[in-house]
Design a protein around this motif. Structure first.
Motif, PDB file in Angstrom:
ATOM      1  N   UNK A 137       3.841 -70.086  54.403  1.00 14.78           N
ATOM      2  CA  UNK A 137       2.739 -69.473  53.654  1.00 14.78           C
ATOM      3  C   UNK A 137       3.049 -68.019  53.326  1.00 14.78           C
ATOM      4  N   UNK A 138       3.703 -67.334  54.267  1.00 14.21           N
ATOM      5  CA  UNK A 138       4.063 -65.940  53.998  1.00 14.21           C
ATOM      6  C   UNK A 138       5.179 -65.857  52.955  1.00 14.21           C
ATOM      7  N   UNK A 139       6.135 -66.777  52.981  1.00 15.59           N
ATOM      8  CA  UNK A 139       7.222 -66.778  52.013  1.00 15.59           C
ATOM      9  C   UNK A 139       6.703 -67.031  50.595  1.00 15.59           C
ATOM     10  N   UNK A 140       5.669 -67.839  50.479  1.00 15.02           N
ATOM     11  CA  UNK A 140       5.106 -68.136  49.157  1.00 15.02           C
ATOM     12  C   UNK A 140       3.994 -67.167  48.755  1.00 15.02           C
ATOM     13  N   UNK A 141       3.671 -66.219  49.608  1.00 13.83           N
ATOM     14  CA  UNK A 141       2.648 -65.231  49.285  1.00 13.83           C
ATOM     15  C   UNK A 141       1.231 -65.715  49.445  1.00 13.83           C
ATOM     16  N   UNK A 142       1.060 -66.854  50.146  1.00 15.91           N
ATOM     17  CA  UNK A 142      -0.288 -67.395  50.300  1.00 15.91           C
ATOM     18  C   UNK A 142      -1.116 -66.632  51.338  1.00 15.91           C
ATOM     19  N   UNK A 143      -0.457 -65.897  52.250  1.00 13.47           N
ATOM     20  CA  UNK A 143      -1.197 -65.188  53.299  1.00 13.47           C
ATOM     21  C   UNK A 143      -1.695 -63.824  52.836  1.00 13.47           C
ATOM     22  N   UNK A 144      -1.016 -63.260  51.903  1.00  8.99           N
ATOM     23  CA  UNK A 144      -1.334 -61.888  51.506  1.00  8.99           C
ATOM     24  C   UNK A 144      -2.763 -61.794  50.968  1.00  8.99           C
TER      25      UNK A 144
END
Length: 224
Positions: A137-144
């Protein structure tokens, strides 16, 4: 008639020999009991046996006295009192017991730490799927900017305090002892790369102290 002179002569002869008439030698056979077995069936102790027993007892007493004297002589020659020698032996035994206790204590503490690490590793292994989802999720920017971002940060910070560390990054040399290559592809690698290099990380690896919980699962490429 009885001759009175004959009785007088007999008394005179007894007086000259210094013996009374009743002490005159008795006539008749003399019987001596030389049997080795008495009437009860036991072996008689002869005077020779008594002498032998007394001699053996004297020799045993002399030997024991000689051994005691020898031990005292050795202690005397060494210049140490027997109590000093005994105290030294007791002190040596106490020191050995104390050393064995310390070694046992260290071994118990080492086993306790190993058991603690093994238990922590099992708990962390059960959380690896969650950590993998957070990583993707962090690699795909979903957490930001999402509400879950702070929760993920707190979880990772807590696991870091427990000693969990992630490893495996793009551009690192491939090490089969720490990395698991899931794919070997054609891709650009850093110019200074001298061998097989990680070009993509599917799942980061984790270690707990010196213990590897899971190798990093990666894709690799060779320099052109």
């Amino acid at each position: 008639m009885t001759d009175p002179t004959k009785g007088a002569r007999s008394d005179a002869a007894s007086a000259e020999s210094g013996r009374r008439p009743e002490e005159e030698d008795q006539t008749g056979p003399v019987i001596r009991d030389k049997r080795r077995i008495d009437e009860n069936g036991d072996v008689r102790a002869t005077s020779e046996d008594k002498v032998t027993d007394e001699t053996a007892a004297e020799n045993a007493d002399g030997q024991a006295t000689g051994e005691s004297a020898t031990a005292d002589d050795v202690a005397g020659e060494a210049g140490e009192h027997p109590d000093t020698v005994l105290a030294a032996e007791r002190l040596d035994a106490l020191q050995r017991t104390q050393a064995e206790y310390f070694n046992y204590k260290k071994r118990v503490e080492r086993d306790r730490e190993a058991q603690k690490d093994a238990t922590t590793a099992r708990v962390l292994e059960s959380l690896l799927p969650v950590l993998d989802d957070i990583y993707l999720a962090r690699e795909h920017g979903d957490l930001e900017g999402s509400p879950f971002e702070k929760i993920a940060d707190k979880l990772e910070a807590t696991l870091t305090k427990l000693g969990l560390a992630a490893f495996g990054a793009v551009g690192e040399p491939f090490d089969p002892t720490h990395h698991e290559a899931l794919m070997h592809i054609e891709a650009e690698v850093p110019e200074d790369a001298e061998g097989t290099t990680i070009v993509q990380v599917m799942q980061p690896g984790y270690r707990l102290g010196d213990r590897m919980v899971r190798p990093a699962r990666v894709a690799v490429a060779d320099p052109s």
